[in-house]
Design a protein around this motif. Structure first.
Motif, PDB file in Angstrom:
ATOM      1  N   TYR A  48       0.714  -1.276   0.018  1.00  0.00           N
ATOM      2  CA  TYR A  48       0.004   0.084  -0.041  1.00  0.00           C
ATOM      3  C   TYR A  48       1.010   1.349  -0.037  1.00  0.00           C
ATOM      4  O   TYR A  48       0.720   2.087   0.862  1.00  0.00           O
ATOM      5  CB  TYR A  48      -1.102  -0.020   1.201  1.00  0.00           C
ATOM      6  CG  TYR A  48      -1.771  -1.017   1.292  1.00  0.00           C
ATOM      7  CD1 TYR A  48      -3.066  -1.043   0.308  1.00  0.00           C
ATOM      8  CD2 TYR A  48      -1.545  -2.606   1.794  1.00  0.00           C
ATOM      9  CE1 TYR A  48      -3.741  -2.189  -0.033  1.00  0.00           C
ATOM     10  CE2 TYR A  48      -2.276  -3.618   1.338  1.00  0.00           C
ATOM     11  CZ  TYR A  48      -3.652  -3.401   0.618  1.00  0.00           C
ATOM     12  OH  TYR A  48      -4.096  -4.607   0.489  1.00  0.00           O
ATOM     13  N   TYR A  65     -14.114  -8.906  -8.019  1.00  0.00           N
ATOM     14  CA  TYR A  65     -13.797  -8.538  -6.703  1.00  0.00           C
ATOM     15  C   TYR A  65     -15.161  -8.388  -5.962  1.00  0.00           C
ATOM     16  O   TYR A  65     -15.318  -7.174  -5.710  1.00  0.00           O
ATOM     17  CB  TYR A  65     -12.926  -7.492  -6.494  1.00  0.00           C
ATOM     18  CG  TYR A  65     -12.127  -7.643  -5.231  1.00  0.00           C
ATOM     19  CD1 TYR A  65     -11.113  -8.508  -4.681  1.00  0.00           C
ATOM     20  CD2 TYR A  65     -12.398  -6.628  -4.161  1.00  0.00           C
ATOM     21  CE1 TYR A  65     -10.735  -8.489  -3.328  1.00  0.00           C
ATOM     22  CE2 TYR A  65     -12.055  -6.699  -2.924  1.00  0.00           C
ATOM     23  CZ  TYR A  65     -10.987  -7.580  -2.545  1.00  0.00           C
ATOM     24  OH  TYR A  65     -10.453  -7.632  -1.350  1.00  0.00           O
ATOM     25  N   GLY A 174     -13.837  -5.272   5.833  1.00  0.00           N
ATOM     26  CA  GLY A 174     -13.371  -5.422   4.587  1.00  0.00           C
ATOM     27  C   GLY A 174     -12.507  -6.700   4.511  1.00  0.00           C
ATOM     28  O   GLY A 174     -11.499  -6.851   3.444  1.00  0.00           O
ATOM     29  N   SER A 175     -12.621  -7.613   5.200  1.00  0.00           N
ATOM     30  CA  SER A 175     -12.144  -8.851   5.250  1.00  0.00           C
ATOM     31  C   SER A 175     -10.537  -8.640   5.521  1.00  0.00           C
ATOM     32  O   SER A 175      -9.808  -9.558   5.186  1.00  0.00           O
ATOM     33  CB  SER A 175     -12.219  -9.692   3.850  1.00  0.00           C
ATOM     34  OG  SER A 175     -12.041 -11.178   4.343  1.00  0.00           O
ATOM     35  N   ASN A 176     -10.023  -7.568   6.175  1.00  0.00           N
ATOM     36  CA  ASN A 176      -8.546  -7.450   6.318  1.00  0.00           C
ATOM     37  C   ASN A 176      -8.218  -8.313   7.367  1.00  0.00           C
ATOM     38  O   ASN A 176      -6.948  -8.848   7.101  1.00  0.00           O
ATOM     39  CB  ASN A 176      -8.488  -6.086   6.955  1.00  0.00           C
ATOM     40  CG  ASN A 176      -8.531  -4.820   6.004  1.00  0.00           C
ATOM     41  OD1 ASN A 176      -8.270  -5.167   4.807  1.00  0.00           O
ATOM     42  ND2 ASN A 176      -9.351  -3.926   6.379  1.00  0.00           N
ATOM     43  N   ASN A 179      -6.170 -11.374   5.653  1.00  0.00           N
ATOM     44  CA  ASN A 179      -4.695 -11.187   5.411  1.00  0.00           C
ATOM     45  C   ASN A 179      -3.765 -11.635   6.409  1.00  0.00           C
ATOM     46  O   ASN A 179      -2.300 -11.719   6.109  1.00  0.00           O
ATOM     47  CB  ASN A 179      -4.321  -9.632   4.890  1.00  0.00           C
ATOM     48  CG  ASN A 179      -5.224  -9.334   3.670  1.00  0.00           C
ATOM     49  OD1 ASN A 179      -5.871  -8.380   3.561  1.00  0.00           O
ATOM     50  ND2 ASN A 179      -5.218 -10.277   2.642  1.00  0.00           N
ATOM     51  N   TYR A 219      -9.060 -12.944  -7.377  1.00  0.00           N
ATOM     52  CA  TYR A 219      -7.572 -12.569  -7.115  1.00  0.00           C
ATOM     53  C   TYR A 219      -6.831 -12.837  -8.566  1.00  0.00           C
ATOM     54  O   TYR A 219      -5.554 -12.686  -8.342  1.00  0.00           O
ATOM     55  CB  TYR A 219      -7.216 -13.497  -6.062  1.00  0.00           C
ATOM     56  CG  TYR A 219      -7.658 -13.246  -4.706  1.00  0.00           C
ATOM     57  CD1 TYR A 219      -7.096 -12.009  -3.819  1.00  0.00           C
ATOM     58  CD2 TYR A 219      -9.032 -13.730  -4.466  1.00  0.00           C
ATOM     59  CE1 TYR A 219      -7.690 -11.687  -2.771  1.00  0.00           C
ATOM     60  CE2 TYR A 219      -9.439 -13.114  -3.166  1.00  0.00           C
ATOM     61  CZ  TYR A 219      -9.172 -12.140  -2.396  1.00  0.00           C
ATOM     62  OH  TYR A 219      -9.601 -11.967  -1.219  1.00  0.00           O
ATOM     63  N   GLU A 295       0.933 -12.568  -0.601  1.00  0.00           N
ATOM     64  CA  GLU A 295      -0.337 -12.312   0.259  1.00  0.00           C
ATOM     65  C   GLU A 295      -1.265 -13.558   0.234  1.00  0.00           C
ATOM     66  O   GLU A 295      -1.348 -14.487  -0.412  1.00  0.00           O
ATOM     67  CB  GLU A 295      -1.162 -11.413  -0.568  1.00  0.00           C
ATOM     68  CG  GLU A 295      -2.501 -11.017   0.240  1.00  0.00           C
ATOM     69  CD  GLU A 295      -3.461  -9.972  -0.639  1.00  0.00           C
ATOM     70  OE1 GLU A 295      -3.614  -8.901   0.105  1.00  0.00           O
ATOM     71  OE2 GLU A 295      -3.692 -10.245  -1.626  1.00  0.00           O
ATOM     72  N   SER A 297      -5.187 -14.597   1.794  1.00  0.00           N
ATOM     73  CA  SER A 297      -6.697 -14.184   2.098  1.00  0.00           C
ATOM     74  C   SER A 297      -7.426 -15.417   2.478  1.00  0.00           C
ATOM     75  O   SER A 297      -7.794 -16.054   1.825  1.00  0.00           O
ATOM     76  CB  SER A 297      -7.116 -13.613   0.900  1.00  0.00           C
ATOM     77  OG  SER A 297      -6.351 -12.283   0.197  1.00  0.00           O
TER      78      SER A 297
HETATM   79  C1  AVI Z   1      -7.298  -5.838   1.708  1.00  0.00           C
HETATM   80  N1  AVI Z   1      -7.475  -7.330   1.491  1.00  0.00           N
HETATM   81  C2  AVI Z   1      -8.645  -7.729   2.372  1.00  0.00           C
HETATM   82  C3  AVI Z   1      -7.768  -7.721   0.159  1.00  0.00           C
HETATM   83  C4  AVI Z   1      -8.026  -9.236   0.096  1.00  0.00           C
HETATM   84  O1  AVI Z   1      -8.960  -9.369  -0.726  1.00  0.00           O
HETATM   85  O2  AVI Z   1      -7.246  -9.842   0.562  1.00  0.00           O
HETATM   86  C5  AVI Z   1      -6.462  -7.206  -0.514  1.00  0.00           C
HETATM   87  C6  AVI Z   1      -6.319  -7.764  -2.004  1.00  0.00           C
HETATM   88  N2  AVI Z   1      -5.507  -8.461  -2.663  1.00  0.00           N
HETATM   89  C7  AVI Z   1      -5.977  -8.540  -3.831  1.00  0.00           C
HETATM   90  N3  AVI Z   1      -6.914  -8.423  -3.922  1.00  0.00           N
HETATM   91  C8  AVI Z   1      -7.327  -7.689  -2.890  1.00  0.00           C
END
Ligand code: AVI
Length: 339
Positions: A48, A65, A174-176, A179, A219, A295, A297
């Protein structure tokens, strides 16, 4: 121009660039550590920078998304019920949102709190002062008079003071949470719990397990925005750490495993190559096909969510889930710590 003069002027230009981009010790450390382990990793929190935040805004508007619009839909359609859970009695409420962003998602919830006639102060916390300025403007325009006290910086260092007569309601949307690793999520929940008193509440927005194709597409969108978001991390490292990643030689790769409910993103090296960092004075070697894990999720089942509540000191109050069961907003209440 002689070779020597060329080298001197490019070194001078590099020094000027370095002076313009302050060196972030924490970033440097996590890159050195993350790229030196057998499975290379880079934490997603480094996504970010300004461009990464802009690309994430683009992601949130993508058809594929579904997370953001589904969560907004729940906050709008179930706002009155949520407001009742947030302000169940006459006690005034401190609504503390961790990672509020520009407040777009929370505005409709605050409108429902106003409709309920509850006394509430909204305390949005974010690391971006720009996002908090936008939030303040948004609230001033759409909900004038609603008390907003933004707090910029680390959530836990800046946790707002309260008093015993007020109910604290923390929100992490936001489903943060997804992560975080499993252990990281528990650590975060316990830190939140430590700031709350019995009877206070936590509202979480969490993505649910569903058709794996739907999750994977979120994704790996056809427009390639998520790919740009992921690869932007390398652009950031080039700028801030003086690395020479050639973005054409790396690609975005996303997976989703229904076994553990985790969507994972990687940056894959297209060939054998060495990346040099001028500012770290070191090299990172990549094999062809080698991946950096960038990442995770987590997608949850309702049972996992309830177990997580119990294990982190909360009682489940309710789940607000959309009709297809893709996403949920849960309300937990902090319970007395076991003696
Ligand atoms: C911030 N977070 C919840 C998003 C997620 O869905 O994991 C970040 C993201 N990464 C790729 N697309 C969105």
């Amino acid at each position: 121009m002689s070779r020597l003069r060329y080298r001197v002027s490019s070194a001078a230009r590099a020094a000027e660039d370095d002076a313009a981009d302050p060196f972030d010790q924490a970033l440097a450390q996590s890159v050195v550590e993350g790229l030196s382990t057998p499975q290379k990793t880079l934490p997603s929190s480094w996504f970010y920078d300004d461009e990464g935040s802009r690309l994430f805004q683009e992601i949130m508007a993508l058809d594929a998304y579904y997370l953001t619009r589904t969560e907004h839909g729940i906050l709008r359609s179930r706002g009155d019920e949520l407001a009742r859970r947030i302000a169940p009695d006459a006690r005034p409420v401190d609504l503390i949102e961790l990672g509020s962003g520009d407040g777009e998602k929370t505005l409709s919830l605050c409108e429902a709190i106003v409709r309920r006639g509850a006394v509430c102060v909204f305390k949005p916390m974010d690391i971006s002062s720009h996002a908090l300025d936008q939030l303040s403007q948004r609230f001033a325009e759409h909900l004038p008079g609603f008390p907003v006290q933004p707090l910029c910086g680390d959530y836990f260092l800046n946790w707002p003071a309260t008093d015993p007569g007020r109910r604290q309601v923390a929100m992490f949307l936001g489903s943060n949470l997804g992560n975080q690793t499993h252990e990281g999520a528990f650590a975060l929940l316990r830190r939140m719990r430590a700031h709350l008193r019995p009877g206070d509440a936590l509202v979480l927005g969490l993505d649910l397990k569903k058709d794996p194709h739907v999750i994977l597409a979120a994704y790996d969108d056809p427009e390639g925005v998520t790919a740009r978001f992921n690869l932007n991390l390398l652009t950031r490292l080039n700028r801030e750490l003086g690395t020479d990643f050639d973005l054409d030689q790396f690609s975005h790769y996303a997976t989703y495993s229904p076994l553990d409910g985790v969507a994972r993103s990687f940056i894959v090296s297209r060939r054998r190559q060495i990346v040099h960092s001028r500012r770290l004075a070191c090299d990172f070697a990549f094999q062809a096909g080698e991946a950096i894990y960038t990442e995770q999720s987590q997608k949850y089942s309702p049972g996992m969510i309830d177990a997580m509540a119990r294990e982190s000191g909360f009682d489940v109050q309710c789940h607000f889930t959309d009709a297809p069961g893709w996403y949920t907003v849960v309300v937990w209440q902090a319970v007395e710590a076991a003696a």
